[in-house]
Structure formats: structure tokens, C-alpha cells
Write a protein that holds these residues in place. Structure first.
Motif, short mmCIF file in Angstrom:
data_model
loop_
_atom_site.label_atom_id
_atom_site.label_comp_id
_atom_site.label_asym_id
_atom_site.label_seq_id
_atom_site.Cartn_x
_atom_site.Cartn_y
_atom_site.Cartn_z
N ARG A 298 34.92 27.44 39.86
CA ARG A 298 36.37 26.84 40.20
C ARG A 298 36.99 27.64 41.17
O ARG A 298 38.31 27.91 40.89
N THR A 299 35.90 28.16 42.25
CA THR A 299 36.72 29.18 43.54
C THR A 299 35.92 28.21 44.39
O THR A 299 35.53 27.43 44.74
N GLN A 300 37.26 28.28 46.34
CA GLN A 300 36.69 27.78 47.36
C GLN A 300 36.63 29.45 47.70
O GLN A 300 37.13 30.46 47.94
N ILE A 301 35.36 30.06 48.91
CA ILE A 301 34.85 30.57 49.44
C ILE A 301 34.80 30.20 50.92
O ILE A 301 33.46 29.74 51.32
N CYS B 90 45.01 33.08 42.56
CA CYS B 90 45.85 33.77 44.23
C CYS B 90 44.40 32.62 45.54
O CYS B 90 43.60 32.10 44.85
N ARG B 91 45.51 33.15 46.79
CA ARG B 91 45.13 32.38 47.59
C ARG B 91 44.97 34.27 48.65
O ARG B 91 45.57 34.95 48.84
N ILE B 92 43.72 34.11 49.32
CA ILE B 92 43.41 34.98 50.51
C ILE B 92 42.99 34.61 51.25
O ILE B 92 42.40 33.56 52.02
N ASP B 93 44.16 34.98 52.19
CA ASP B 93 43.75 33.46 54.08
C ASP B 93 43.08 35.09 54.43
O ASP B 93 42.54 36.40 54.21
N ASN B 94 42.91 34.01 55.63
CA ASN B 94 41.52 34.75 56.39
C ASN B 94 41.41 36.41 57.57
O ASN B 94 43.02 36.68 57.54
N HIS B 95 41.10 37.15 56.81
CA HIS B 95 40.36 37.88 57.85
C HIS B 95 41.81 38.68 57.03
O HIS B 95 41.03 40.79 57.41
N GLY C 90 47.75 36.85 38.64
CA GLY C 90 47.35 35.55 38.63
C GLY C 90 48.69 35.45 39.92
O GLY C 90 49.45 35.26 40.66
N SER C 91 48.14 33.89 41.49
CA SER C 91 49.23 33.42 42.41
C SER C 91 49.71 34.47 43.27
O SER C 91 50.92 34.05 43.73
N VAL C 92 48.58 35.17 43.72
CA VAL C 92 49.54 36.60 44.67
C VAL C 92 49.03 35.55 45.94
O VAL C 92 48.10 35.40 46.28
N TRP C 93 49.36 35.49 46.67
CA TRP C 93 49.23 34.81 48.45
C TRP C 93 48.86 36.50 49.33
O TRP C 93 50.48 36.46 49.33
N VAL C 94 48.05 36.56 49.61
CA VAL C 94 47.97 37.50 50.94
C VAL C 94 47.42 36.59 52.00
O VAL C 94 46.29 36.03 52.44
N GLN C 95 48.53 37.08 53.37
CA GLN C 95 48.09 36.53 54.32
C GLN C 95 47.58 36.80 55.52
O GLN C 95 47.32 37.84 55.34
N THR C 96 47.77 36.26 56.21
CA THR C 96 46.19 36.69 57.27
C THR C 96 46.13 38.04 57.63
O THR C 96 47.08 38.47 58.18
N LEU D 209 39.17 31.84 48.56
CA LEU D 209 40.05 32.41 50.11
C LEU D 209 39.49 32.14 51.07
O LEU D 209 38.83 31.00 51.61
N GLY D 210 39.98 32.45 52.59
CA GLY D 210 39.94 31.19 53.29
C GLY D 210 38.48 32.11 54.41
O GLY D 210 37.04 33.05 53.32
N GLN D 211 38.12 32.66 55.50
CA GLN D 211 37.11 33.32 56.55
C GLN D 211 37.34 34.37 56.67
O GLN D 211 38.28 34.94 56.74
N ASN D 212 36.17 34.88 56.62
CA ASN D 212 36.00 36.86 57.27
C ASN D 212 37.08 37.53 56.00
O ASN D 212 36.81 38.59 56.89
N VAL D 213 36.64 37.25 54.70
CA VAL D 213 38.03 37.93 53.62
C VAL D 213 36.49 39.02 53.12
O VAL D 213 36.01 38.94 53.28
#
Ligand SMILES: CC(C)(COP(=O)(O)OP(=O)(O)OC[C@H]1O[C@@H](n2cnc3c(N)ncnc32)[C@H](O)[C@@H]1OP(=O)(O)O)[C@@H](O)C(=O)NCCC(=O)NCCS
Length: 210
Positions: A107-110, A144-149, A160-166, A128-132
Motif C-alpha cells: 500500500r505504497t506509491q513509488i 509519509c510523503r516524500i516529494d521529488n528529488h 508517521g505522516s512526515v512530509w519531506v518537500q522537493t 514517494l515522488g520521482q528521483n527519490v
């Protein structure tokens, strides 16, 4: 026949990527490119280093359609982002790369271009976004949400629920409390304990991180 790919970068992180590709046995590595002329004509783990990333268009013409960024980061992640965008512009595409010894909830998106190294854990609901990079032994807990790069360095723990931005870099062994936001392009020092949101572009370190 396995799909062929090109690796951008011929340093330490490239070795990690090549080792992971070998473990998955799904891809053939046709070439490695690096901007350092001293490396051209040499080999990395038996693969020739052909030249700089200016060869990407030529590589595309040879029928190679896939690439993976093999450059890591120790703070800013801008070099990785530029290489990723340059390869996309040249017409190539990337792919998600998961080490067989990583643990990943279904249940993840990569996103494409993202790497899950040996011993890394992605728990339920992670996006996970792209190029992570989720580097060796890092734990990314639920939602957690992990944005591009972004680079999550070895041994990091995200609650839990940490958001790391681009484009942010979370340094080796850092721990991040639940629900924290780490802003765009921020750098968290190795071993830091993050208990407050980190503004975009900030560099924080220590316990508690500031
Ligand atoms: C935080 C960081 C970005 C600072 O880098 P920098 O600006 O080059 O810092 P310096 O090495 O010049 O050190 C500056 C000061 O901060 C201290 N410092 C550096 N990194 C620190 C850290 N992670 N935690 C606590 N203090 C740190 C140094 O001891 C020095 O203190 P002083 O001025 O009292 O002597 C870097 O040290 C870091 O931790 N990067 C992450 C590395 C990483 O994740 N690597 C993974 C590769 S896969």
C-alpha cells in the motif's frame, strides 16, 4: 532480452545503484556517464564509463530508452535534479528500483526514478515522488510523503505522516518526529533529531535540530 539502461554518475552512489540493478536481474546496464573526464574509458563494476551526460542524445539514438541517476548527495540535491531533468529532456525515461532486500508495504506509491536500497523500510500509505533516494536501512513509516528529488540518507527514521518537500536532504541517522514538514531544499544534518518543522532552504543539525 532485458531492457537496457544508462546510469548517470560513476561515484559511490552509482555503485549502490549498479549493485541493486544486479540484484534485481531485470535490466542490462549499457553504459555509465560521468562529467569527470578522468573517468572516461575506465570501468565501474565492469561497466564502461563512456563520457559525460552530453552523450544522452546519442545514447537515445542507439535505442536506449531508460536511465537512472547514480549521483547521491551529502547536502543539496540540485545536481541529482538537473541530471534527472536533462535525461527526461533527451527523451529517456526512468523507473522505480527496489532492492530485493528492502521491505515495502504493497500500500505504497513509488514514483519513477526512485530507489529503495537494501534494508530500507516503507510502511503502509507512503507516497514517494520521482528521483527519490531511500538509502540503506532507512525507515519511512506510515503515511509519509516524500516529494521529488529528496534524499533520505542511510539509517534515517521518519515517524508517521512526515512530509519531506522537493529536493530536501535528510542526513545519515537523523530521526524525525511524527507530522513534521521538512521544507523544500532543506538540509537536516547527520544524527539530528527533528521535533519542529524545518523551513524551506534551512540547514538544521543537532538535538533538538535547530
Ligand atoms: C549539517 C551539515 C550539512 C553541515 O555541513 P557543513 O556546513 O559543511 O558543516 P561543517 O563540517 O563546516 O561544520 C560546521 C560546524 O557544525 C558542526 N556540525 C557539522 N555537522 C553536524 C551535525 N550533523 N550535527 C552536529 N553538528 C554538526 C561541526 O562540528 C562544526 O562545528 P564547529 O563550528 O563548532 O567546529 C553536514 O555536516 C551534514 O551532516 N551533512 C549530512 C551528511 C549526510 O547525510 N551524508 C549522507 C551521504 S549518503
Amino acid at each position: 532480452m532485458k531492457p537496457r539502461c544508462v546510469i548517470l554518475g560513476a561515484g559511490g552512489h552509482a555503485k549502490v545503484v549498479l549493485d541493486c540493478l544486479e540484484a534485481t536481474q531485470k535490466m542490462e546496464v549499457a553504459a555509465v556517464l560521468d562529467s569527470n573526464p578522468k573517468l572516461w574509458g575506465q570501468e565501474i563494476l565492469g561497466i564502461p564509463i563512456r563520457g559525460s551526460d552530453d552523450l544522452l542524445t546519442e545514447i537515445f539514438r542507439e535505442g536506449i530508452r531508460l536511465f537512472f541517476v547514480g549521483v547521491g548527495s551529502i547536502r543539496e540535491t540540485t545536481v541529482r535534479q538537473k541530471l534527472y531533468e536533462k535525461a527526461l529532456t533527451a527523451g529517456l525515461d526512468s523507473f522505480a528500483l527496489l532492492h530485493p532486500k528492502a521491505i515495502c508495504s504493497p500500500r505504497t506509491q513509488i514514483g519513477k526514478g526512485s530507489l529503495l536500497c537494501a534494508g530500507a523500510v516503507l510502511n503502509v500509505g507512503v507516497v514517494l515522488g520521482q528521483n527519490v533516494i531511500i538509502n540503506t536501512g532507512a525507515i519511512v513509516d506510515h503515511d509519509c510523503r516524500i516529494d521529488n528529488h529528496v534524499h533520505i540518507a542511510p539509517g534515517v527514521t521518519l515517524s508517521g505522516s512526515v512530509w519531506v518537500q522537493t529536493g530536501a536532504h535528510v542526513g545519515t541517522g537523523a530521526s524525525v518526529r511524527q507530522n513534521i514538514i521538512i521544507g523544500k531544499g532543506a538540509v537536516v544534518g547527520a544524527g539530528a533529531v527533528v521535533v519542529k518543522n524545518v523551513p524551506a532552504g534551512a540547514v538544521v543539525k543537532g538535538i533538538p535540530a535547530r
